[in-house]
Scaffold this motif. Structure first.
Motif, PDB file in Angstrom:
ATOM      1  N   LEU A  17      36.820  44.113  47.086  1.00 29.87           N
ATOM      2  CA  LEU A  17      36.819  44.543  45.689  1.00 29.87           C
ATOM      3  C   LEU A  17      36.709  43.348  44.758  1.00 29.87           C
ATOM      4  O   LEU A  17      35.949  43.372  43.787  1.00 29.87           O
ATOM      5  N   GLY A  18      37.461  42.283  45.049  1.00 31.12           N
ATOM      6  CA  GLY A  18      37.387  41.074  44.232  1.00 31.12           C
ATOM      7  C   GLY A  18      36.004  40.448  44.253  1.00 31.12           C
ATOM      8  O   GLY A  18      35.490  40.014  43.217  1.00 31.12           O
ATOM      9  N   LEU A  19      35.377  40.396  45.423  1.00 30.35           N
ATOM     10  CA  LEU A  19      34.017  39.852  45.508  1.00 30.35           C
ATOM     11  C   LEU A  19      33.020  40.725  44.759  1.00 30.35           C
ATOM     12  O   LEU A  19      32.091  40.227  44.125  1.00 30.35           O
ATOM     13  N   LEU A  20      33.216  42.022  44.809  1.00 30.54           N
ATOM     14  CA  LEU A  20      32.342  42.935  44.074  1.00 30.54           C
ATOM     15  C   LEU A  20      32.483  42.728  42.575  1.00 30.54           C
ATOM     16  O   LEU A  20      31.479  42.719  41.850  1.00 30.54           O
ATOM     17  N   LEU A  21      33.689  42.556  42.108  1.00 28.96           N
ATOM     18  CA  LEU A  21      33.917  42.355  40.680  1.00 28.96           C
ATOM     19  C   LEU A  21      33.454  40.983  40.208  1.00 28.96           C
ATOM     20  O   LEU A  21      33.166  40.798  39.030  1.00 28.96           O
ATOM     21  N   MET A  22      33.379  40.006  41.111  1.00 31.65           N
ATOM     22  CA  MET A  22      32.968  38.655  40.735  1.00 31.65           C
ATOM     23  C   MET A  22      31.489  38.396  41.006  1.00 31.65           C
ATOM     24  O   MET A  22      31.060  37.253  41.022  1.00 31.65           O
ATOM     25  N   ARG A  24      28.677  38.948  39.168  1.00 34.93           N
ATOM     26  CA  ARG A  24      28.115  38.244  38.016  1.00 34.93           C
ATOM     27  C   ARG A  24      29.276  37.873  37.108  1.00 34.93           C
ATOM     28  O   ARG A  24      29.571  38.582  36.158  1.00 34.93           O
ATOM     29  N   PRO A  25      29.946  36.770  37.409  1.00 36.01           N
ATOM     30  CA  PRO A  25      31.181  36.468  36.676  1.00 36.01           C
ATOM     31  C   PRO A  25      30.917  36.034  35.233  1.00 36.01           C
ATOM     32  O   PRO A  25      30.188  35.093  34.984  1.00 36.01           O
ATOM     33  N   SER A  26      31.461  36.765  34.327  1.00 37.13           N
ATOM     34  CA  SER A  26      31.548  36.342  32.935  1.00 37.13           C
ATOM     35  C   SER A  26      33.016  36.462  32.549  1.00 37.13           C
ATOM     36  O   SER A  26      33.782  37.187  33.188  1.00 37.13           O
ATOM     37  N   THR A  27      33.397  35.751  31.526  1.00 37.99           N
ATOM     38  CA  THR A  27      34.803  35.773  31.130  1.00 37.99           C
ATOM     39  C   THR A  27      35.244  37.174  30.755  1.00 37.99           C
ATOM     40  O   THR A  27      36.334  37.615  31.137  1.00 37.99           O
ATOM     41  N   THR A  28      34.397  37.895  30.042  1.00 39.94           N
ATOM     42  CA  THR A  28      34.743  39.252  29.624  1.00 39.94           C
ATOM     43  C   THR A  28      34.901  40.170  30.824  1.00 39.94           C
ATOM     44  O   THR A  28      35.866  40.941  30.907  1.00 39.94           O
ATOM     45  N   ARG A  29      33.976  40.080  31.753  1.00 36.68           N
ATOM     46  CA  ARG A  29      34.040  40.941  32.937  1.00 36.68           C
ATOM     47  C   ARG A  29      35.273  40.640  33.788  1.00 36.68           C
ATOM     48  O   ARG A  29      35.953  41.551  34.270  1.00 36.68           O
ATOM     49  N   LEU A  30      35.589  39.363  33.972  1.00 37.06           N
ATOM     50  CA  LEU A  30      36.743  38.997  34.775  1.00 37.06           C
ATOM     51  C   LEU A  30      38.052  39.394  34.101  1.00 37.06           C
ATOM     52  O   LEU A  30      38.973  39.871  34.759  1.00 37.06           O
ATOM     53  N   MET A  31      38.140  39.218  32.787  1.00 39.71           N
ATOM     54  CA  MET A  31      39.362  39.613  32.092  1.00 39.71           C
ATOM     55  C   MET A  31      39.526  41.133  32.077  1.00 39.71           C
ATOM     56  O   MET A  31      40.632  41.647  32.208  1.00 39.71           O
ATOM     57  N   ALA A  33      38.367  43.196  34.397  1.00 41.93           N
ATOM     58  CA  ALA A  33      38.755  43.559  35.760  1.00 41.93           C
ATOM     59  C   ALA A  33      40.211  43.196  36.023  1.00 41.93           C
ATOM     60  O   ALA A  33      40.952  43.947  36.665  1.00 41.93           O
ATOM     61  N   THR A  34      40.649  42.053  35.513  1.00 41.02           N
ATOM     62  CA  THR A  34      42.046  41.656  35.647  1.00 41.02           C
ATOM     63  C   THR A  34      42.957  42.664  34.964  1.00 41.02           C
ATOM     64  O   THR A  34      43.985  43.066  35.519  1.00 41.02           O
ATOM     65  N   ALA A  35      42.590  43.063  33.758  1.00 39.19           N
ATOM     66  CA  ALA A  35      43.394  44.046  33.028  1.00 39.19           C
ATOM     67  C   ALA A  35      43.467  45.364  33.787  1.00 39.19           C
ATOM     68  O   ALA A  35      44.539  45.975  33.887  1.00 39.19           O
TER      69      ALA A  35
END
Length: 124
Positions: A17-22, A24-31, A33-35
């Motif tokens: 799941l983490g690899l899927l979410l990362m 195309r890493p952008s700050t907005t996408r990572l934050m 997903a973190t939230a």
């Protein structure tokens, strides 16, 4: 022994799941997903589930996905004489922002579900 195996299986799913979410890493996408991951972790901790389900989902999947997203938030390093200091400050700043977002969303997820249960018991 079974709990450790269940946490390991959940951790493998959380890594995927983490690899899927990362991807195309952008700050907005990572934050975001973190939230979402931390909010789910907070909401999941309100309900009492079987220990096996808690081991797989809470500690395995959500814990691993949250830690992988924390690694994705770190910034690139610079090349130069003051690179170690600037890199350490950038990583510390990003980690502080990540921790604030994670703790806030975990608390919001917990309080949202807990207040819903309390209102249901009070009025229902």
């Amino acid at each position: 022994m079974l709990m450790w195996v269940l946490v390991a299986v959940g951790g493998a799913a959380g890594s995927a799941l983490g690899l899927l979410l990362m991807r195309r890493p952008s700050t907005t996408r990572l934050m975001t997903a973190t939230a979402a991951v931390c909010g789910l972790m907070g909401a999941f901790s309100v309900q009492l589930h079987s220990p096996e389900l808690t081991a797989v989902l809470k500690y395995g999947v959500l814990g691993t996905a949250a830690s992988m997203l924390a690694v994705g938030v770190t910034s690139r390093t610079w090349i130069g004489g003051d690179a170690p200091l600037r890199s350490a400050l950038a990583v510390a700043r990003n980690l502080a922002v990540y921790c604030v977002v994670a703790v806030t969303c975990t608390l919001l997820g917990y309080l949202a579900l807990r207040s819903g249960f309390t209102l249901y018991k009070k009025f229902g």
